[in-house]
Design a protein around this motif. Structure first.
Motif, mmCIF file in Angstrom:
data_model
loop_
_atom_site.group_PDB
_atom_site.id
_atom_site.type_symbol
_atom_site.label_atom_id
_atom_site.label_comp_id
_atom_site.label_asym_id
_atom_site.label_seq_id
_atom_site.Cartn_x
_atom_site.Cartn_y
_atom_site.Cartn_z
ATOM 1 N N ASN A 35 57.921 30.401 -45.156
ATOM 2 C CA ASN A 35 56.720 30.722 -44.379
ATOM 3 C C ASN A 35 55.440 30.162 -45.000
ATOM 4 O O ASN A 35 54.347 30.632 -44.702
ATOM 5 C CB ASN A 35 56.583 32.237 -44.183
ATOM 6 C CG ASN A 35 57.764 32.839 -43.461
ATOM 7 O OD1 ASN A 35 58.390 32.200 -42.617
ATOM 8 N ND2 ASN A 35 58.108 34.069 -43.796
ATOM 9 N N MET A 80 52.408 46.409 -50.174
ATOM 10 C CA MET A 80 52.831 45.840 -48.894
ATOM 11 C C MET A 80 51.910 44.681 -48.546
ATOM 12 O O MET A 80 50.768 44.635 -48.975
ATOM 13 C CB MET A 80 52.779 46.887 -47.781
ATOM 14 C CG MET A 80 53.809 47.990 -47.940
ATOM 15 S SD MET A 80 55.515 47.393 -47.831
ATOM 16 C CE MET A 80 55.577 46.830 -46.146
ATOM 17 N N PRO A 82 51.571 41.159 -45.391
ATOM 18 C CA PRO A 82 51.995 40.680 -44.075
ATOM 19 C C PRO A 82 53.509 40.413 -44.050
ATOM 20 O O PRO A 82 54.098 40.041 -45.066
ATOM 21 C CB PRO A 82 51.206 39.375 -43.893
ATOM 22 C CG PRO A 82 50.074 39.472 -44.858
ATOM 23 C CD PRO A 82 50.550 40.308 -45.993
ATOM 24 N N GLN A 83 54.119 40.602 -42.895
ATOM 25 C CA GLN A 83 55.574 40.480 -42.757
ATOM 26 C C GLN A 83 56.091 39.134 -43.281
ATOM 27 O O GLN A 83 57.079 39.090 -44.006
ATOM 28 C CB GLN A 83 55.985 40.663 -41.284
ATOM 29 C CG GLN A 83 57.481 40.615 -41.054
ATOM 30 C CD GLN A 83 58.235 41.756 -41.725
ATOM 31 O OE1 GLN A 83 57.709 42.852 -41.908
ATOM 32 N NE2 GLN A 83 59.461 41.490 -42.128
ATOM 33 N N GLU A 84 55.428 38.027 -42.925
ATOM 34 C CA GLU A 84 55.899 36.704 -43.380
ATOM 35 C C GLU A 84 55.847 36.585 -44.894
ATOM 36 O O GLU A 84 56.721 35.988 -45.513
ATOM 37 C CB GLU A 84 55.064 35.580 -42.751
ATOM 38 C CG GLU A 84 55.368 35.359 -41.296
ATOM 39 C CD GLU A 84 54.120 35.476 -40.444
ATOM 40 O OE1 GLU A 84 53.013 35.616 -40.995
ATOM 41 O OE2 GLU A 84 54.271 35.429 -39.220
ATOM 42 N N MET A 86 56.025 39.143 -47.038
ATOM 43 C CA MET A 86 57.051 40.021 -47.601
ATOM 44 C C MET A 86 58.433 39.374 -47.505
ATOM 45 O O MET A 86 59.246 39.490 -48.423
ATOM 46 C CB MET A 86 57.040 41.385 -46.899
ATOM 47 C CG MET A 86 55.753 42.177 -47.109
ATOM 48 S SD MET A 86 55.333 42.504 -48.846
ATOM 49 C CE MET A 86 56.663 43.572 -49.343
ATOM 50 N N GLU A 87 58.704 38.678 -46.410
ATOM 51 C CA GLU A 87 59.971 37.953 -46.267
ATOM 52 C C GLU A 87 60.094 36.866 -47.331
ATOM 53 O O GLU A 87 61.155 36.696 -47.930
ATOM 54 C CB GLU A 87 60.082 37.322 -44.872
ATOM 55 C CG GLU A 87 60.333 38.301 -43.766
ATOM 56 C CD GLU A 87 60.283 37.646 -42.392
ATOM 57 O OE1 GLU A 87 60.191 36.394 -42.293
ATOM 58 O OE2 GLU A 87 60.323 38.395 -41.395
#
Length: 130
Positions: A35, A80, A82-84, A86-87
């Motif tokens: 990402n 925590m 952003p989702q991208e 964290m991935e």
């Protein structure tokens, strides 16, 4: 003359291959992170490393014969993001323990996993990330 040229080429090749495999400590940035999330690692001369994706990470590394490298269990902070991001972080943390060897390509550090995957890192200074 041909023998001299061949001897010189062999000498230069030997010098390049020896110099290319000396592990270079310092700060590196992953060139192709999931990402496109900035992923950094800093290797110190005392066998410790730290880095950052979303969270700060730290641990130790050990260099062995034949360019082998191993990592201790990795400690991380637990914020925590952003989702991208964290991935990308979870992906990196899952791959790093699978790294078994390294090679240097110029100033670039290449970490090689147990299935011959490669993580390519370029040198950077922390100000590059700002």
């Amino acid at each position: 003359m041909k023998k001299l040229a061949l001897a010189l080429l062999l000498f230069l090749a030997a010098c390049d291959s020896e110099d290319a495999q000396v592990f270079k400590t310092g700060a590196y940035k992953l060139t192709d992170s999931l990402n496109n999330v900035p992923t950094t690692v800093n290797f110190s001369e005392d066998g410790r490393f730290n880095g950052k994706v979303v969270n700060n990470m730290m641990g130790s590394y050990t260099l062995g014969e034949d360019n082998s490298i191993s990592f201790s269990p990795i400690a991380t902070t637990m914020m925590m993001g952003p989702q991208e991001a964290m991935e990308a972080e979870q992906n990196f943390l899952q791959i790093l323990p699978k790294v078994k060897s390294y090679k240097m390509q110029g100033n670039y550090l290449v970490l090689i996993t147990d299935n011959n995957g490669e993580l390519v890192f370029e040198p950077y200074t922390p100000q590059d990330n700002k």
